[in-house]
Design a protein around this motif. Structure first.
Motif, PDB file in Angstrom:
ATOM      1  N   PRO A   1      84.772  34.715  32.153  1.00 60.44           N
ATOM      2  CA  PRO A   1      83.696  35.640  31.760  1.00 60.44           C
ATOM      3  C   PRO A   1      82.507  35.574  32.723  1.00 60.44           C
ATOM      4  N   ILE A   2      81.873  36.722  32.909  1.00 58.33           N
ATOM      5  CA  ILE A   2      80.637  36.773  33.707  1.00 58.33           C
ATOM      6  C   ILE A   2      79.500  36.250  32.830  1.00 58.33           C
ATOM      7  N   GLU A   3      78.616  35.458  33.430  1.00 64.73           N
ATOM      8  CA  GLU A   3      77.441  34.970  32.695  1.00 64.73           C
ATOM      9  C   GLU A   3      76.214  35.724  33.216  1.00 64.73           C
ATOM     10  N   LEU A   4      75.355  36.175  32.312  1.00 72.10           N
ATOM     11  CA  LEU A   4      74.115  36.836  32.743  1.00 72.10           C
ATOM     12  C   LEU A   4      73.099  35.744  33.064  1.00 72.10           C
ATOM     13  N   SER A   5      72.524  35.784  34.276  1.00 72.21           N
ATOM     14  CA  SER A   5      71.634  34.674  34.671  1.00 72.21           C
ATOM     15  C   SER A   5      70.417  34.582  33.749  1.00 72.21           C
ATOM     16  N   SER A   6      69.977  35.731  33.215  1.00 77.15           N
ATOM     17  CA  SER A   6      68.785  35.698  32.354  1.00 77.15           C
ATOM     18  C   SER A   6      69.128  35.282  30.914  1.00 77.15           C
TER      19      SER A   6
ATOM     20  N   GLU B   1      76.824  27.883  21.647  1.00 81.72           N
ATOM     21  CA  GLU B   1      76.706  27.728  20.205  1.00 81.72           C
ATOM     22  C   GLU B   1      76.179  29.032  19.590  1.00 81.72           C
ATOM     23  N   HIS B   2      75.002  29.448  20.084  1.00 79.16           N
ATOM     24  CA  HIS B   2      74.432  30.697  19.576  1.00 79.16           C
ATOM     25  C   HIS B   2      74.691  31.861  20.533  1.00 79.16           C
ATOM     26  N   ILE B   3      74.748  31.551  21.809  1.00 78.00           N
ATOM     27  CA  ILE B   3      75.028  32.589  22.815  1.00 78.00           C
ATOM     28  C   ILE B   3      76.375  32.228  23.439  1.00 78.00           C
ATOM     29  N   VAL B   4      77.379  33.039  23.127  1.00 77.81           N
ATOM     30  CA  VAL B   4      78.742  32.635  23.514  1.00 77.81           C
ATOM     31  C   VAL B   4      79.440  33.722  24.330  1.00 77.81           C
ATOM     32  N   ASP B   5      80.512  33.311  24.996  1.00 75.37           N
ATOM     33  CA  ASP B   5      81.376  34.269  25.671  1.00 75.37           C
ATOM     34  C   ASP B   5      82.521  34.636  24.717  1.00 75.37           C
ATOM     35  N   SER B   6      83.549  35.337  25.240  1.00 74.58           N
ATOM     36  CA  SER B   6      84.640  35.774  24.354  1.00 74.58           C
ATOM     37  C   SER B   6      85.367  34.581  23.739  1.00 74.58           C
ATOM     38  N   THR B   7      85.468  33.485  24.500  1.00 73.27           N
ATOM     39  CA  THR B   7      86.168  32.309  23.958  1.00 73.27           C
ATOM     40  C   THR B   7      85.429  31.776  22.737  1.00 73.27           C
TER      41      THR B   7
ATOM     42  N   GLY C   1      75.833  36.293  10.049  1.00 76.24           N
ATOM     43  CA  GLY C   1      75.168  37.354   9.277  1.00 76.24           C
ATOM     44  C   GLY C   1      74.822  38.528  10.166  1.00 76.24           C
ATOM     45  N   ARG C   2      74.125  38.226  11.278  1.00 75.04           N
ATOM     46  CA  ARG C   2      73.697  39.275  12.206  1.00 75.04           C
ATOM     47  C   ARG C   2      74.242  38.916  13.597  1.00 75.04           C
ATOM     48  N   LEU C   3      75.023  39.807  14.142  1.00 76.45           N
ATOM     49  CA  LEU C   3      75.685  39.522  15.421  1.00 76.45           C
ATOM     50  C   LEU C   3      75.270  40.554  16.464  1.00 76.45           C
ATOM     51  N   GLY C   4      74.726  40.066  17.571  1.00 78.51           N
ATOM     52  CA  GLY C   4      74.383  40.961  18.683  1.00 78.51           C
ATOM     53  C   GLY C   4      75.463  40.826  19.750  1.00 78.51           C
ATOM     54  N   ILE C   5      75.888  41.957  20.301  1.00 76.42           N
ATOM     55  CA  ILE C   5      76.898  41.904  21.366  1.00 76.42           C
ATOM     56  C   ILE C   5      76.330  42.626  22.579  1.00 76.42           C
ATOM     57  N   ILE C   6      76.417  42.000  23.735  1.00 74.78           N
ATOM     58  CA  ILE C   6      75.963  42.656  24.962  1.00 74.78           C
ATOM     59  C   ILE C   6      77.199  43.185  25.676  1.00 74.78           C
ATOM     60  N   GLY C   7      77.309  44.518  25.781  1.00 77.19           N
ATOM     61  CA  GLY C   7      78.462  45.153  26.420  1.00 77.19           C
ATOM     62  C   GLY C   7      79.387  45.810  25.413  1.00 77.19           C
ATOM     63  N   ALA C   8      79.490  47.146  25.495  1.00 69.14           N
ATOM     64  CA  ALA C   8      80.411  47.884  24.612  1.00 69.14           C
ATOM     65  C   ALA C   8      81.687  48.220  25.370  1.00 69.14           C
ATOM     66  N   GLY C   9      82.251  47.193  26.044  1.00 68.09           N
ATOM     67  CA  GLY C   9      83.539  47.367  26.722  1.00 68.09           C
ATOM     68  C   GLY C   9      84.648  46.950  25.771  1.00 68.09           C
ATOM     69  N   VAL C  10      85.786  46.602  26.358  1.00 69.96           N
ATOM     70  CA  VAL C  10      86.964  46.291  25.550  1.00 69.96           C
ATOM     71  C   VAL C  10      86.710  45.088  24.636  1.00 69.96           C
ATOM     72  N   ILE C  11      86.146  44.024  25.199  1.00 77.13           N
ATOM     73  CA  ILE C  11      85.931  42.810  24.393  1.00 77.13           C
ATOM     74  C   ILE C  11      84.851  43.050  23.337  1.00 77.13           C
TER      75      ILE C  11
ATOM     76  N   ILE D   1      77.203  37.561  21.403  1.00 76.55           N
ATOM     77  CA  ILE D   1      78.396  37.498  22.267  1.00 76.55           C
ATOM     78  C   ILE D   1      78.048  38.274  23.538  1.00 76.55           C
ATOM     79  N   VAL D   2      78.199  37.612  24.673  1.00 82.98           N
ATOM     80  CA  VAL D   2      78.001  38.324  25.941  1.00 82.98           C
ATOM     81  C   VAL D   2      79.382  38.761  26.430  1.00 82.98           C
ATOM     82  N   ALA D   3      79.570  40.064  26.563  1.00 83.18           N
ATOM     83  CA  ALA D   3      80.876  40.621  26.979  1.00 83.18           C
ATOM     84  C   ALA D   3      80.626  41.697  28.024  1.00 83.18           C
ATOM     85  N   VAL D   4      80.171  41.252  29.199  1.00 80.69           N
ATOM     86  CA  VAL D   4      79.770  42.205  30.242  1.00 80.69           C
ATOM     87  C   VAL D   4      80.761  42.222  31.402  1.00 80.69           C
TER      88      VAL D   4
END
Ligand code: FAD
Ligand code: NAD
Length: 475
Positions: free
Chosen positions: A156-161, A167-173, A183-193, A275-278
């Protein structure tokens, strides 16, 4: 001492393990080196796909879909279900059992095919030799071979910022391993993952917001398919915000504050997990020694020709670490083709016939080119479309959403692309890929008998519709 083989394969994902098996079938003495380990530190063959990709994600997609159906679709069938609960631990252990079974299956296939399987980190040296290093970076073994197949896959690509804290900020794994429903889930990237894993946790009860940098939703897909899919996802409760650039994430007393810019306006959102999925990048860091001679591009992809040859004779590369889509079946087909070339055969892949599937509900699938891509290239096309709502089977299943769209050459009628959104379109795609491989016309599909009542009748009717003679809709 350096041990010699006919072929060294680096990586045991769908590219590497399939290449190794095909090499062995062709009589080549093969060693496969892979670094993936399970939670107990033991080798776990199958790469990203089996361990942390295709398979575990599909296991969770299926569990969450069953849960969603009980809660939202059973009532239409007259089935009453109350107090339905999801046991997340059980769902996760089911997923782990599937992964263990399949990765263990590859180990058995290696044994049966007499492939030497080595756990460790491979490093390609000059002179077609490969060193194996342990976790501490110490040399433990070395191999030489006439041919080397590199299939190191991607990470997975990691965003430097917004670095992962796992734990709280995770990749697809990490997103495949939550032990409770956030309860509340933020996802960065509306791609396949983002869409697949967003669907999993949304169905289980998370409030999901997906922030996507681009203004267009699922720009790689046919625009009508993307529009219909987005309509269905929004109905399911996915909050998809386009044109949203996330700038930073800060911890607060109650969660994580995501600050983003949308339409030039600063906005913010509080969530419990992110979830960062960029996107993913090739896993080539540390793979190639300075004198290996194998060229990579600025992004780290191994440079290959259309036959998967690298800049060094007899070193080949396949899968996610080379150009083209990052898909398991594309990796495997390249692995087979390379093994056959090494053994003196031909080895063939038609990159225009690589199917794409997104396993959301409804599913999204396509093969070939979109109407927009073809028109941009100046190709005159005709199209046919048929909705699942007009098929008896989709209605009986209570899943009358989406459609099949066919794009054919206006002069020759050759099929140039098929695009679908709807129930089980992942399975309907097979027939269309075959048709494209055989360079079929839309008329070929129109004249093929499709069983009634099946979802495949939508494929048949879409083909008829290219010639404006669909039966169960007004043309
Ligand atoms: P990988 O599967 O990444 O395997 C590479 C292997 O090489 C790994 O085991 C790695 O540890 C090992 N390795 C790397 N470097 C070294 C080294 N130097 N020495 C030793 N070993 C090394 N694709 C689909 O087609 N369908 C799907 O449904 C799908 N779902 C996905 C879901 C998720 C969540 C993710 C993350 C991916 C998904 N993919 C899917 C993509 C798919 O997983 C990849 O396209 C596929 O795994 C690529 O295969 P590969 O063999 O090229 O690489
Ligand atoms: P992706 O390329 O599919 O999507 C990434 C998305 O993130 C894009 O829409 C991009 O515009 C957006 N993005 C990038 N930077 C951003 C930022 N800073 N802020 C907001 N949005 C941003 O990548 P992915 O979803 O991470 O998946 C990686 C690859 O894994 C896929 O391309 C695919 O090849 C493979 N995969 C396939 C399947 C499947 O076949 N069903 C499933 C999962 C993954």
């Amino acid at each position: 001492m350096t041990e010699s083989f006919d072929v060294i394969v680096v990586g045991a994902g769908p590219g590497g393990y399939v290449a190794a098996i095909r090499c062995a079938q062709l009589g080549l003495n093969t060693v496969c080196i892979d670094g993936q380990a399970n939670a107990d530190g033991q080798a776990s063959l199958g790469g990203t796909c089996l361990n942390v990709g295709c398979i575990p994600s599909k296991a969770l997609l299926d569990s969450s879909e069953q849960f969603h159906k009980v809660n939202h679709q059973f009532a239409a069938h007259g089935i009453q279900a109350e107090n339905v609960r999801m046991d997340v631990a059980k769902m996760q252990s089911r997923k782990e059992k599937i992964v263990k079974g399949l990765t263990g299956g590859i180990a058995q296939l290696f044994k049966a095919n007499r492939i030497t399987s080595i756990q460790g980190h491979a490093r390609v040296m000059s002179g077609n030799t490969v060193q194996v290093l342990n976790d501490e970076g110490q040399l433990v073994q070395a191999f030489a071979a006439r041919d080397i197949i590199l299939a190191p896959g991607s990470v997975p690509i990691e965003l430097s910022s917004i670095p992962y804290d796992y734990e709280h900020i995770v990749d697809s794994t990490g997103a495949l391993e939550f032990d409770h429903v956030p309860g509340r889930l933020g996802i960065i990237g509306a791609g396949v993952i983002g869409l697949e894993l967003g669907s999993v946790w949304n169905r289980l009860g998370s409030e999901v917001v997906i922030l996507e940098a681009l203004d267009e939703f699922l720009a790689v897909a046919d625009h009508q398919v993307a529009r219909e899919a987005k309509r269905q996802f929004v109905k399911q409760g996915l909050d998809i915000r386009l044109g949203a650039m996330v700038n930073q994430v800060d911890s607060t007393a109650t969660g994580l504050k995501m600050t983003y810019t949308r339409k030039d306006q600063p906005q913010s959102l509080e969530v419990d997990k992110i979830i960062v999925a960029v996107g993913r990048k090739p896993a080539t860091e540390g793979l190639l020694s300075a004198d290996s001679g194998v060229s990579t591009d600025a992004m780290g992809f191994i440079e290959v020709d259309d036959q998967c040859r690298t800049s060094v004779p007899h070193i080949w590369a396949v899968g996610d670490a080379v150009r083209g889509p990052m898909l398991a079946h594309k990796s495997s087909e390249e692995g087979v083709a390379v093994a056959e070339r090494i053994a003196g055969g031909v080895g063939h892949i038609d990159f225009n016939c690589v199917p794409w599937v997104i396993y959301t509900s409804p599913e999204i699938a396509w093969v070939g080119q979109t109407e927009k891509e073809l028109k941009a290239r100046g190709v005159a096309v005709k199209t046919g479309q048929f909705p699942f709502a007009a098929t008896g089977r989709a209605k009986a299943m209570e899943e009358p959403h989406g459609f099949v769209k066919m794009v054919a050459d206006r002069q020759t009628d050759q099929l140039l692309g098929v695009h679908m959104v709807g129930p089980h379109v992942s399975e309907l795609m097979g027939e269309c890929v075959l048709a494209m491989e055989y360079q079929a016309s839309s008329e070929d599909l129109a004249r093929t008998i499709h069983a009634h009542p099946t979802l495949s009748e939508a494929v048949h009717e879409a083909a008829l519709s290219v010639d404006k003679r669909a039966v169960h809709k007004v043309n």
